[in-house]
Scaffold this motif. Structure first.
Motif, PDB file in Angstrom:
ATOM      1  N   ASN A   1       0.825  -1.207   0.000  1.00 23.94           N
ATOM      2  CA  ASN A   1       0.000   0.000   0.000  1.00 23.94           C
ATOM      3  C   ASN A   1       0.857   1.254   0.000  1.00 23.94           C
ATOM      4  OD1 ASN A   1      -2.936  -0.700   0.023  1.00 23.94           O
ATOM      5  ND2 ASN A   1      -2.300  -1.918   1.785  1.00 23.94           N
TER       6      ASN A   1
ATOM      7  N   PHE B   1       7.678   4.287   1.358  1.00 20.92           N
ATOM      8  CA  PHE B   1       8.132   5.558   1.906  1.00 20.92           C
ATOM      9  C   PHE B   1       9.657   5.568   2.014  1.00 20.92           C
ATOM     10  CE2 PHE B   1       4.110   7.263   3.642  1.00 20.92           C
ATOM     11  CZ  PHE B   1       3.311   6.134   3.578  1.00 20.92           C
TER      12      PHE B   1
ATOM     13  N   TYR C   1      12.458   7.774   4.338  1.00 20.16           N
ATOM     14  CA  TYR C   1      12.656   8.714   5.426  1.00 20.16           C
ATOM     15  C   TYR C   1      14.151   8.968   5.579  1.00 20.16           C
ATOM     16  CZ  TYR C   1       7.885   8.474   7.287  1.00 20.16           C
ATOM     17  OH  TYR C   1       6.518   8.574   7.460  1.00 20.16           O
TER      18      TYR C   1
ATOM     19  N   PHE D   1      10.141  12.500   6.972  1.00 22.89           N
ATOM     20  CA  PHE D   1       9.596  12.035   5.701  1.00 22.89           C
ATOM     21  C   PHE D   1      10.296  12.682   4.520  1.00 22.89           C
ATOM     22  CE2 PHE D   1       6.434  10.646   2.751  1.00 22.89           C
ATOM     23  CZ  PHE D   1       6.164  11.723   1.919  1.00 22.89           C
TER      24      PHE D   1
ATOM     25  N   TYR E   1       7.017   9.464  -1.007  1.00 22.93           N
ATOM     26  CA  TYR E   1       6.025   8.387  -1.005  1.00 22.93           C
ATOM     27  C   TYR E   1       5.758   7.982  -2.444  1.00 22.93           C
ATOM     28  CZ  TYR E   1       1.349   6.288  -0.765  1.00 22.93           C
ATOM     29  OH  TYR E   1       0.264   5.468  -0.899  1.00 22.93           O
TER      30      TYR E   1
ATOM     31  N   LEU F   1      15.972   5.501   5.359  1.00 25.06           N
ATOM     32  CA  LEU F   1      15.145   4.356   5.714  1.00 25.06           C
ATOM     33  C   LEU F   1      14.073   4.134   4.660  1.00 25.06           C
ATOM     34  CD1 LEU F   1      14.493   5.269   9.479  1.00 25.06           C
ATOM     35  CD2 LEU F   1      16.481   4.138   8.486  1.00 25.06           C
TER      36      LEU F   1
ATOM     37  N   ALA G   1       4.205   0.027   3.338  1.00 25.53           N
ATOM     38  CA  ALA G   1       2.913  -0.186   4.001  1.00 25.53           C
ATOM     39  C   ALA G   1       2.332  -1.501   3.490  1.00 25.53           C
ATOM     40  CB  ALA G   1       1.971   0.973   3.717  1.00 25.53           C
TER      41      ALA G   1
ATOM     42  N   LEU H   1       3.532  -0.113   8.610  1.00 23.12           N
ATOM     43  CA  LEU H   1       4.808   0.101   7.950  1.00 23.12           C
ATOM     44  C   LEU H   1       5.812  -0.959   8.367  1.00 23.12           C
ATOM     45  CD1 LEU H   1       5.400   3.969   7.956  1.00 23.12           C
ATOM     46  CD2 LEU H   1       4.515   2.498   6.142  1.00 23.12           C
TER      47      LEU H   1
ATOM     48  N   TRP I   1       9.768  -1.685   8.099  1.00 19.62           N
ATOM     49  CA  TRP I   1      10.936  -0.825   7.899  1.00 19.62           C
ATOM     50  C   TRP I   1      12.186  -1.627   7.562  1.00 19.62           C
ATOM     51  CZ3 TRP I   1      10.695   4.564   8.597  1.00 19.62           C
ATOM     52  CH2 TRP I   1       9.482   5.040   9.108  1.00 19.62           C
ATOM     53  N   GLY I   2      12.970  -1.081   6.638  1.00 20.02           N
ATOM     54  CA  GLY I   2      14.306  -1.604   6.432  1.00 20.02           C
ATOM     55  C   GLY I   2      15.225  -1.098   7.540  1.00 20.02           C
TER      56      GLY I   2
ATOM     57  N   TYR J   1       7.266   2.820  18.365  1.00 25.77           N
ATOM     58  CA  TYR J   1       8.297   1.990  17.747  1.00 25.77           C
ATOM     59  C   TYR J   1       9.497   1.900  18.677  1.00 25.77           C
ATOM     60  CZ  TYR J   1       6.105   2.830  13.128  1.00 25.77           C
ATOM     61  OH  TYR J   1       5.243   2.901  12.057  1.00 25.77           O
TER      62      TYR J   1
ATOM     63  N   GLY K   1      15.831  -2.152  11.724  1.00 27.89           N
ATOM     64  CA  GLY K   1      14.739  -1.279  11.350  1.00 27.89           C
ATOM     65  C   GLY K   1      13.834  -0.983  12.528  1.00 27.89           C
ATOM     66  N   LEU K   2      12.992   0.009  12.362  1.00 30.97           N
ATOM     67  CA  LEU K   2      12.001   0.319  13.392  1.00 30.97           C
ATOM     68  C   LEU K   2      11.038  -0.854  13.531  1.00 30.97           C
ATOM     69  CD1 LEU K   2      11.314   3.929  12.192  1.00 30.97           C
ATOM     70  CD2 LEU K   2      12.173   3.357  14.447  1.00 30.97           C
TER      71      LEU K   2
ATOM     72  N   ALA L   1      -1.588   4.394   7.586  1.00 28.91           N
ATOM     73  CA  ALA L   1      -0.315   4.619   6.881  1.00 28.91           C
ATOM     74  C   ALA L   1      -0.380   4.176   5.434  1.00 28.91           C
ATOM     75  CB  ALA L   1       0.815   3.910   7.603  1.00 28.91           C
TER      76      ALA L   1
ATOM     77  N   GLU M   1       2.283  10.557   5.620  1.00 25.69           N
ATOM     78  CA  GLU M   1       3.544  10.411   6.322  1.00 25.69           C
ATOM     79  C   GLU M   1       3.286  10.342   7.817  1.00 25.69           C
ATOM     80  OE1 GLU M   1       4.629  14.857   5.409  1.00 25.69           O
ATOM     81  OE2 GLU M   1       5.825  14.183   7.126  1.00 25.69           O
TER      82      GLU M   1
END
Lengths: 109, 114
Positions: A30, A33, A35, A45, A48, A87, A91, A97, A99-100, B35, B42-43, B98, B102
């Motif tokens: 979805n 992003f 960051y 941010f 997107y 980062l 989604a 989210l 995250w990497g 988080y 990662g987070l 999300a 953002e």
């Protein structure tokens, strides 16, 4: 499982161009992003993407290919202040989210 | 607007102690998140809330609790702190889920458990 991959660290020269890649495997998609996170600070941010193609915003551009599970962040005219971690986050089907671990970008004069 | 605020900025806890990390936002956002960020990782989502009175677990909820009595506040409670909870904790918010919105992050709380 869900997975986001990005290089751990990259080095570039002030004034140059750098491309930071991100590949992902998630349950659903979805949006993706990017960051920026300076050392000791919170993420902020940058961009997107939800459709394939390139999004340009000043010196920063972000590209997405959903069929390849791939994105990149392109930084032009690098400045010393661009030294930070970048980062990538996706989604998933639940709009959470994933995250990497982030790519630490080192800029040298 | 102050955005997202977090207190404290730093804290050292002994094993077994408890504490509450405070988070507040003044943007009238419905969605709020907690988080944790470990070095080189990662987070990871601990808990999230889609509005006052509604909370749900994220990826790593064990050892934590949350409440959301108002739109503005979303405190995170650590019970019986363990060294594995040493991390940087970020609170974030956004107006809707999300997808295209953002997330706005607070400055973080750096917690050490010894």
């Amino acid at each position: 499982g869900q997975n986001i991959d990005q290089p751990t660290e990259m080095t570039a020269t002030e004034g140059a161009i750098v491309q930071i890649n991100c590949t992902y495997q998630t349950s659903g998609f979805n949006g993706l992003f990017w960051y920026q996170q300076h050392a000791g600070e919170a993420p902020t941010f940058l961009s997107y993407n939800v459709l394939d193609g390139l999004e340009e915003k000043g010196r920063f551009s972000s590209f997405l290919s959903r069929s390849k599970g791939y994105s990149y962040l392109l930084l032009k005219e690098l400045q010393m202040k661009d030294s930070a971690s970048y980062l990538c986050a996706v989604a998933d089907s639940n709009y959470q989210l994933i995250w990497g671990a982030g790519t630490k970008l080192i800029i040298k004069p | 607007n102050a955005g997202v605020t977090q207190t404290p900025k730093f804290r050292i806890l002994k094993i077994g102690q408890s504490m509450t990390l405070q988070c507040a936002q003044d943007m009238n956002h419905n969605y709020m998140y907690w988080y944790r960020q470990d070095p080189g990782m990662g987070l990871k989502l601990i808990y999230y809330s889609v509005g006052a009175g509604i909370t749900d677990k994220g990826e790593v909820p064990n050892g934590y609790n949350v409440s959301r009595s108002t739109t503005e506040d979303f405190p995170l409670r650590l019970e019986l702190a363990a060294p594995s909870q040493t991390s940087v904790y970020f609170c974030a918010s956004n107006p809707e889920r999300a997808s295209s919105y953002e997330q706005y992050f607070g400055p973080g709380t750096r917690l050490t458990v010894t």
